[in-house]
Motif scaffolding. Structure first.
Motif, PDB file in Angstrom:
ATOM      1  N   THR A 163       0.831  -1.211   0.000  1.00 55.82           N
ATOM      2  CA  THR A 163       0.000   0.000   0.000  1.00 55.82           C
ATOM      3  C   THR A 163       0.867   1.264   0.000  1.00 55.82           C
ATOM      4  OG1 THR A 163      -0.232  -0.092   2.408  1.00 55.82           O
ATOM      5  CG2 THR A 163      -1.998  -1.078   1.101  1.00 55.82           C
ATOM      6  N   ASP A 164       2.006   1.217   0.677  1.00 58.83           N
ATOM      7  CA  ASP A 164       2.917   2.369   0.676  1.00 58.83           C
ATOM      8  C   ASP A 164       3.568   2.586  -0.698  1.00 58.83           C
ATOM      9  OD1 ASP A 164       2.343   2.704   3.343  1.00 58.83           O
ATOM     10  OD2 ASP A 164       4.224   1.836   4.073  1.00 58.83           O
ATOM     11  N   MET A 165       3.844   1.525  -1.388  1.00 62.73           N
ATOM     12  CA  MET A 165       4.543   1.599  -2.666  1.00 62.73           C
ATOM     13  C   MET A 165       3.616   1.866  -3.850  1.00 62.73           C
ATOM     14  SD  MET A 165       7.730   1.287  -1.989  1.00 62.73           S
ATOM     15  CE  MET A 165       8.539   0.878  -3.484  1.00 62.73           C
ATOM     16  N   LYS A 166       2.325   1.634  -3.715  1.00 64.29           N
ATOM     17  CA  LYS A 166       1.398   1.802  -4.839  1.00 64.29           C
ATOM     18  C   LYS A 166       1.474   3.196  -5.471  1.00 64.29           C
ATOM     19  CE  LYS A 166      -2.201  -1.613  -4.766  1.00 64.29           C
ATOM     20  NZ  LYS A 166      -3.622  -1.886  -4.650  1.00 64.29           N
ATOM     21  N   PRO A 167       1.470   4.289  -4.703  1.00 61.93           N
ATOM     22  CA  PRO A 167       1.561   5.610  -5.359  1.00 61.93           C
ATOM     23  C   PRO A 167       2.861   5.781  -6.166  1.00 61.93           C
ATOM     24  CG  PRO A 167       0.925   5.872  -3.063  1.00 61.93           C
ATOM     25  CD  PRO A 167       1.258   4.439  -3.269  1.00 61.93           C
ATOM     26  N   MET A 168       3.963   5.297  -5.624  1.00 65.02           N
ATOM     27  CA  MET A 168       5.239   5.389  -6.349  1.00 65.02           C
ATOM     28  C   MET A 168       5.200   4.546  -7.618  1.00 65.02           C
ATOM     29  SD  MET A 168       8.281   5.502  -3.575  1.00 65.02           S
ATOM     30  CE  MET A 168       7.586   4.858  -2.067  1.00 65.02           C
ATOM     31  N   TRP A 169       4.661   3.355  -7.524  1.00 64.15           N
ATOM     32  CA  TRP A 169       4.556   2.493  -8.690  1.00 64.15           C
ATOM     33  C   TRP A 169       3.678   3.137  -9.755  1.00 64.15           C
ATOM     34  CZ3 TRP A 169       3.306  -2.512  -5.491  1.00 64.15           C
ATOM     35  CH2 TRP A 169       4.468  -2.977  -4.891  1.00 64.15           C
ATOM     36  N   LYS A 170       2.596   3.788  -9.299  1.00 69.03           N
ATOM     37  CA  LYS A 170       1.678   4.422 -10.232  1.00 69.03           C
ATOM     38  C   LYS A 170       2.380   5.547 -11.001  1.00 69.03           C
ATOM     39  CE  LYS A 170      -3.081   5.933 -10.462  1.00 69.03           C
ATOM     40  NZ  LYS A 170      -4.316   6.127  -9.730  1.00 69.03           N
ATOM     41  N   THR A 171       3.185   6.351 -10.306  1.00 72.69           N
ATOM     42  CA  THR A 171       3.904   7.431 -11.000  1.00 72.69           C
ATOM     43  C   THR A 171       4.937   6.876 -11.980  1.00 72.69           C
ATOM     44  OG1 THR A 171       5.501   7.649  -9.209  1.00 72.69           O
ATOM     45  CG2 THR A 171       3.583   9.109  -9.145  1.00 72.69           C
ATOM     46  N   ILE A 181       4.816   3.958 -13.471  1.00 75.93           N
ATOM     47  CA  ILE A 181       4.071   3.386 -14.590  1.00 75.93           C
ATOM     48  C   ILE A 181       3.591   4.497 -15.522  1.00 75.93           C
ATOM     49  CG2 ILE A 181       1.914   2.208 -15.210  1.00 75.93           C
ATOM     50  CD1 ILE A 181       2.370   0.432 -12.714  1.00 75.93           C
ATOM     51  N   GLY A 182       3.114   5.592 -14.933  1.00 74.79           N
ATOM     52  CA  GLY A 182       2.669   6.732 -15.750  1.00 74.79           C
ATOM     53  C   GLY A 182       3.796   7.313 -16.575  1.00 74.79           C
ATOM     54  N   LYS A 183       4.979   7.418 -15.995  1.00 73.88           N
ATOM     55  CA  LYS A 183       6.137   7.956 -16.718  1.00 73.88           C
ATOM     56  C   LYS A 183       6.584   7.018 -17.840  1.00 73.88           C
ATOM     57  CE  LYS A 183       8.073  10.642 -12.926  1.00 73.88           C
ATOM     58  NZ  LYS A 183       9.199  10.725 -11.983  1.00 73.88           N
ATOM     59  N   ASN A 184       6.511   5.732 -17.588  1.00 71.07           N
ATOM     60  CA  ASN A 184       7.005   4.752 -18.553  1.00 71.07           C
ATOM     61  C   ASN A 184       5.947   4.290 -19.555  1.00 71.07           C
ATOM     62  OD1 ASN A 184       9.549   4.783 -17.419  1.00 71.07           O
ATOM     63  ND2 ASN A 184       9.084   3.138 -16.004  1.00 71.07           N
ATOM     64  N   TYR A 185       4.717   4.748 -19.404  1.00 61.76           N
ATOM     65  CA  TYR A 185       3.625   4.280 -20.254  1.00 61.76           C
ATOM     66  C   TYR A 185       3.923   4.518 -21.738  1.00 61.76           C
ATOM     67  CZ  TYR A 185      -1.011   3.830 -22.290  1.00 61.76           C
ATOM     68  OH  TYR A 185      -2.073   3.454 -23.058  1.00 61.76           O
ATOM     69  N   TYR A 186       4.278   5.729 -22.100  1.00 59.02           N
ATOM     70  CA  TYR A 186       4.511   6.040 -23.509  1.00 59.02           C
ATOM     71  C   TYR A 186       5.815   5.433 -24.018  1.00 59.02           C
ATOM     72  CZ  TYR A 186       0.546   9.108 -23.153  1.00 59.02           C
ATOM     73  OH  TYR A 186      -0.708   9.586 -22.967  1.00 59.02           O
ATOM     74  N   LYS A 187       6.785   5.327 -23.129  1.00 62.09           N
ATOM     75  CA  LYS A 187       8.041   4.683 -23.532  1.00 62.09           C
ATOM     76  C   LYS A 187       7.818   3.209 -23.846  1.00 62.09           C
ATOM     77  CE  LYS A 187      11.138   7.634 -20.885  1.00 62.09           C
ATOM     78  NZ  LYS A 187      12.061   7.644 -19.751  1.00 62.09           N
ATOM     79  N   ALA A 188       6.920   2.577 -23.095  1.00 58.42           N
ATOM     80  CA  ALA A 188       6.640   1.165 -23.312  1.00 58.42           C
ATOM     81  C   ALA A 188       5.985   0.939 -24.669  1.00 58.42           C
ATOM     82  CB  ALA A 188       5.734   0.630 -22.208  1.00 58.42           C
ATOM     83  N   HIS A 189       5.229   1.920 -25.140  1.00 60.33           N
ATOM     84  CA  HIS A 189       4.576   1.773 -26.430  1.00 60.33           C
ATOM     85  C   HIS A 189       5.488   2.128 -27.594  1.00 60.33           C
ATOM     86  CE1 HIS A 189       0.836   0.687 -24.701  1.00 60.33           C
ATOM     87  NE2 HIS A 189       0.667   1.842 -24.084  1.00 60.33           N
ATOM     88  N   ASP A 190       6.596   2.761 -27.308  1.00 58.57           N
ATOM     89  CA  ASP A 190       7.542   3.110 -28.355  1.00 58.57           C
ATOM     90  C   ASP A 190       8.486   1.919 -28.549  1.00 58.57           C
ATOM     91  OD1 ASP A 190       9.079   4.309 -30.229  1.00 58.57           O
ATOM     92  OD2 ASP A 190       9.976   5.784 -28.878  1.00 58.57           O
ATOM     93  N   PHE A 191       8.136   1.045 -29.493  1.00 58.27           N
ATOM     94  CA  PHE A 191       8.907  -0.171 -29.700  1.00 58.27           C
ATOM     95  C   PHE A 191      10.258   0.107 -30.346  1.00 58.27           C
ATOM     96  CE2 PHE A 191       6.204   0.547 -33.301  1.00 58.27           C
ATOM     97  CZ  PHE A 191       7.038   0.362 -34.383  1.00 58.27           C
TER      98      PHE A 191
END
Length: 152
Positions: free
Chosen positions: A46-54, A56-66
């Motif tokens: 539960t403590d790590m979820k906000p950090m993981w969410k940020t 994931i948000g930062k890496n979202y577009y990078k993950a789609h850039d194959f």
């Protein structure tokens, strides 16, 4: 079995053997420890979820850039000192070639201008020489004519 192996790491095999040999004494201790670790892991989750969410948000577009790995490797190749030196040498050679061409064009233009003016000068000199020769010939003829009159 996996939870006990994770919890006790290298001593997981011993704990499993103790559970098999003496279940009434070892199970309450292991169970209490498993519950404590489970609560600890849930709290960390539960403590790590906000950090993981940020993240994931930062890496979202990078993950789609194959092509990201391709761009990254090309950037590393372009930035390498060997490649930079090669680019500098190529640009220097191109610039030197351009300078040589412009110098040759200027030389050719100057030479053609000089040749046309020297041709004009040559023509003028030939005319002057012809005129002088004609004048000299005419002068000699007049002198002969005058001398002939004086002698007669």
């Amino acid at each position: 079995r996996r939870a006990i192996s994770r919890l006790y790491a290298e001593h997981g095999g011993k704990v499993l053997n103790l559970i098999k040999k003496m279940p009434e004494t070892s199970i309450p201790v292991v169970l209490k420890r498993l519950r404590d670790k489970s609560q600890e892991w849930e709290q960390l989750k539960t403590d790590m979820k906000p950090m993981w969410k940020t993240v994931i948000g930062k890496n979202y577009y990078k993950a789609h850039d194959f092509r990201y790995t391709l761009f990254k490797s090309n950037d590393l190749k372009r930035i390498a000192s060997k490649n930079l030196c090669k680019q500098i040498e190529e640009r220097h050679a191109e610039q030197a070639q351009k300078n040589r061409l412009s110098w040759q064009q200027q030389s050719t233009a100057t030479t053609s201008t000089t040749n046309s003016s020297s041709n004009t000068n040559t023509s003028t000199a030939e005319v002057n020489t012809t005129t002088t020769t004609t004048t000299t010939t005419t002068s000699k003829a007049k002198t002969r004519t005058t001398n002939d009159r004086n002698h007669s």
